[in-house]
Each structure stands twice: as structure tokens, then as C-alpha cells.
Design an enzyme around this catalytic site. Structure first.
Site, PDB file in Angstrom:
ATOM      1  N   VAL A  78      20.162  10.535  80.861  1.00  0.00           N
ATOM      2  CA  VAL A  78      19.368  11.559  81.500  1.00  0.00           C
ATOM      3  C   VAL A  78      19.052  12.682  80.547  1.00  0.00           C
ATOM      4  O   VAL A  78      19.641  12.814  79.496  1.00  0.00           O
ATOM      5  CB  VAL A  78      20.099  12.141  82.732  1.00  0.00           C
ATOM      6  CG1 VAL A  78      20.283  11.106  83.798  1.00  0.00           C
ATOM      7  CG2 VAL A  78      21.413  12.755  82.314  1.00  0.00           C
ATOM      8  N   VAL A 234      24.055  11.343  73.306  1.00  0.00           N
ATOM      9  CA  VAL A 234      24.380  12.772  73.280  1.00  0.00           C
ATOM     10  C   VAL A 234      23.296  13.557  73.995  1.00  0.00           C
ATOM     11  O   VAL A 234      22.117  13.436  73.696  1.00  0.00           O
ATOM     12  CB  VAL A 234      24.556  13.277  71.830  1.00  0.00           C
ATOM     13  CG1 VAL A 234      25.866  12.773  71.255  1.00  0.00           C
ATOM     14  CG2 VAL A 234      23.407  12.862  70.922  1.00  0.00           C
ATOM     15  N   GLU A 235      23.704  14.364  74.949  1.00  0.00           N
ATOM     16  CA  GLU A 235      22.776  15.167  75.739  1.00  0.00           C
ATOM     17  C   GLU A 235      23.556  16.244  76.482  1.00  0.00           C
ATOM     18  O   GLU A 235      24.774  16.166  76.622  1.00  0.00           O
ATOM     19  CB  GLU A 235      22.015  14.283  76.727  1.00  0.00           C
ATOM     20  CG  GLU A 235      22.896  13.377  77.572  1.00  0.00           C
ATOM     21  CD  GLU A 235      22.088  12.324  78.332  1.00  0.00           C
ATOM     22  OE1 GLU A 235      21.374  12.716  79.266  1.00  0.00           O
ATOM     23  OE2 GLU A 235      22.183  11.139  77.996  1.00  0.00           O
ATOM     24  N   TRP A 236      22.848  17.274  76.930  1.00  0.00           N
ATOM     25  CA  TRP A 236      23.455  18.255  77.826  1.00  0.00           C
ATOM     26  C   TRP A 236      23.397  17.690  79.237  1.00  0.00           C
ATOM     27  O   TRP A 236      22.407  17.081  79.629  1.00  0.00           O
ATOM     28  CB  TRP A 236      22.711  19.581  77.792  1.00  0.00           C
ATOM     29  CG  TRP A 236      22.722  20.314  76.492  1.00  0.00           C
ATOM     30  CD1 TRP A 236      21.657  20.906  75.900  1.00  0.00           C
ATOM     31  CD2 TRP A 236      23.842  20.585  75.644  1.00  0.00           C
ATOM     32  NE1 TRP A 236      22.028  21.530  74.732  1.00  0.00           N
ATOM     33  CE2 TRP A 236      23.377  21.344  74.549  1.00  0.00           C
ATOM     34  CE3 TRP A 236      25.206  20.259  75.698  1.00  0.00           C
ATOM     35  CZ2 TRP A 236      24.202  21.775  73.517  1.00  0.00           C
ATOM     36  CZ3 TRP A 236      26.037  20.687  74.668  1.00  0.00           C
ATOM     37  CH2 TRP A 236      25.546  21.436  73.605  1.00  0.00           C
TER      38      TRP A 236
END
Length: 354
Positions: A78, A234-236
Site C-alpha cells: 500500500v 518499504v513504505e509508511w
């Protein structure tokens, strides 16, 4: 009446046994760690039975399906929503296919590469619930398409996915330091049986150390010849129980520790999957010698990630297929069929193939 000494002794013994039968047993609690790298579907999805064929032995203390939050977001990966730009000018052309980020040749392991490398690439046949007009930059003009899946796709019909145009699949394996997707082992085995090239991805958790996350991934994902390189996602993620947003320097350091450990174990340089907001905050100008997998569902990656070479493009989170119920993420390889065969076969880098 008086009770005999023998009867008294027996009754006392039974009482003591009943009182002490649960002493010393620890209460088993699921992990508090939650992630929203996936979303619960409207209907519950049953976990698949564990299948151990072709997998390395795993200890019995792996609690695989222990902590996915009820508020987890939609797809297997996401990001913050991009503005939907459905009216991309027809004249906007995709830049000429360039050599993508370098990929170190994988070590030769114990199993032969799957025979599907000699098979024709299955052409695109997916539909999209929210189609975007990418114009001349449309991913349909690229040859090799694939999917990524997690437990929320339920029981996948891999043969139908393959027939509809999925040549590769990235399968959710782990997140954090103690989450194993309960469908991973079944998807891992069945994707291979259907003739797809397969790889595994890990959702990185900013509240756990990089080393323990790498160990957890290595513990659960088999090292097999013919598999695609591992992926670090990798993501917030605002819906995760981990609200930490470390500094850019800390992010890059943690990623490097994780990727170095995986590269040493699998003999393949990991691929970095990311989304626009996380890339903007942390990854501009970083990891230039690593392959990237970029999410860009409304515009071409050249517009969303200017100057960044890429290996895979996730161009839709609303794909439709006969192989799954509901929606599925759609992806494409940055290269022609010849480049795909060379790269997926582990014989050369994509840069050499182009």
C-alpha cells in the site's frame, strides 16, 4: 461416618493433582505487532493447511497467523493514494527501455532452473476494475506481466492466473519479526507448479531491528535455485501499530543491514519495493546499484519517480482475474521477452541483456 485412612489419602492426592495440573504452563498470547500491509477482505479467508514439500524444515514455535490487524488496508502493498489521472495524453510516450538497476547474478544452488524459462511468455489478458489510460506509455506494450499476492487473495487458482498472463508472482512471506503469511507455503508451491517464476517479499517493520527481520525472513523462505530475488517492501503505513517514522539516515541504515543479510544468504541482490511518499521522504538518490519495484497506479514511473531506473512496475491495485476472487495487484517487467529470460534465468544482469 468415619472415613478410613486409605480413602482420605486418595481423596487428598486427587485434590492436589487437580490444583497443580496447570502450574508452570505459560499463557500463549498472539504477538502485539500488527501491520497493515494487507487488507482483510469482506469475507473471511481460511488459512491453508501447511504444506512442507520443497521447504526447509521449520521449528514448531512459528506462530504464523497470529496478528493481522482488523483495520489493515487494501492490497498486499500500500501507499498514499495517488490522484487518478485517467486522461493521460495519448501522445505521452514511455522513454525507451533502458538498462534497469544492476542485479548481481545469483549463486547456483542445488536445484535446476525450472523448465518454464524455455516456454513462451504468456501475453497480457487481465482486466482492471479502475483502468487508467497511460497512452503510449501503457504497461500493455511491455511483454512480461505478473502479480503479487498475500493471504487476502484466498485460494488462488494459479493455472488460471498463468493462462491469463501472469508469468511471475511475488508472494507475501513475512512482516516484522514474527509474522508469517499463513498462505505463503501453499502459494509458494502452487505458483511453481503452475509454471510461474516466483519470489517472496517481506513487509519491513520500523519498530523491529533489521537483523531480526532478516533472520525471520531467512527462516521462513527457502533458498531455491530458480526463485526470483527477495523483495523488501518499504513504505509508511499509518494503519500499522508501529507509528514510528525514523529519520532518512536511520531508514537507509536499517534497509542496508536487512538487504546485506539477505544477499549473503540467497546470493541475490534484493529488490526494493516502494511507494511515492516513502520514496520522496527517503530514497531519492539512494541505493543506485539496487533494482527497484515501483508503485505508480495513475502515472508512468518516469513521472512519479523522475530519474529512477526500475525493474518492476506495479501499475494497478484493481486487477481482475479468473484465478482469484476480488482484486489483485498487477505488475510488469521493464524489458522485452529476451531480457526477461536472461535475467530470470540468472545468467546475466539486465543491463548486459539490453
Amino acid at each position: 461416618m468415619r472415613i478410613s485412612g486409605v480413602v482420605t489419602f486418595v481423596l487428598a492426592s486427587l485434590c492436589l493433582a487437580g490444583c497443580s495440573s496447570t502450574a508452570g504452563i505459560d499463557d500463549l498470547q498472539p504477538s502485539n505487532e500488527t501491520t497493515s500491509s494487507v487488507m482483510r477482505p469482506r469475507a473471511p479467508v481460511a488459512a491453508a493447511p501447511v504444506e512442507t514439500a520443497d521447504l526447509e524444515p521449520m521449528r514448531s514455535d512459528m506462530v504464523a497467523d497470529n496478528a493481522v490487524a482488523d483495520n489493515a488496508p487494501p492490497f498486499s502493498m500500500v501507499e498514499e493514494e495517488e490522484a487518478i489521472v485517467a486522461d493521460t495524453p495519448q501522445g505521452s510516450a514511455e522513454p525507451q527501455v533502458e538498462p534497469v538497476a544492476l542485479m548481481s547474478p545469483p549463486k547456483r544452488l542445488t536445484r535446476a532452473a525450472p523448465a518454464m524459462l524455455a516456454s513462451p511468455v504468456t501475453r497480457y489478458g487481465f482486466r482492471d476494475a479502475k483502468p487508467i489510460n497511460f497512452g503510449k506509455a501503457s504497461p500493455r506494450y511491455l511483454a512480461v506481466h505478473g502479480v503479487d499476492v498475500s493471504r487476502w487473495q484466498g485460494n488462488v487458482n494459479w493455472s488460471k492466473l498463468r493462462a491469463q498472463g501472469a508469468n511471475f508472482a511475488y508472494i507475501k512471506a513475512t512482516d516484522g519479526g514474527d509474522h508469517l503469511d499463513p498462505m505463503f507455503m501453499k502459494n509458494w508451491r502452487n505458483a511453481d507448479a503452475a509454471g510461474l517464476k516466483r519470489g517472496a517479499y517481506h513487509f519491513f517493520y520500523w519498530c523491529r531491528t533489521a537483523g531480526e527481520q532478516a533472520d525471520w525472513f531467512i527462516r521462513n523462505v527457502p533458498k531455491m535455485d530458480g526463485a526470483l530475488p527477495p523483495v523488501i517492501d518499504v513504505e509508511w503505513n499509518g494503519e500499522s501499530s508501529c507509528k514510528r517514522r525514523p529519520s532518512r539516515a536511520t531508514v537507509l541504515e536499517k534497509m542496508q543491514v536487512f538487504m546485506d543479510k539477505l544477499e549473503r544468504h540467497y546470493g541475490q541482490r534484493p529488490i526494493i519495493y516502494t511507494s511515492p511518499d516513502f520514496y520522496r521522504d527517503n530514497l531519492k538518490g539512494a541505493f543506485l546499484d539496487y533494482p527497484f519495484w515501483l508503485r505508480a497506479v495513475a502515472r508512468h514511473p518516469s513521472k512519479v519517480y523522475p530519474g529512477r531506473k526500475w525493474l518492476f512496475w506495479q501499475y494497478s491495485g484493481s486487477g481482475l482475474s479468473h484465478g482469484v476472487t476480488g482484486r489483485i495487484d498487477l505488475n510488469v517487467f521493464h524489458g522485452d521477452e529476451r531480457a526477461w529470460r536472461a535475467w530470470a534465468g540468472g545468467q546475466t544482469t539486465v543491463a548486459d541483456a539490453n
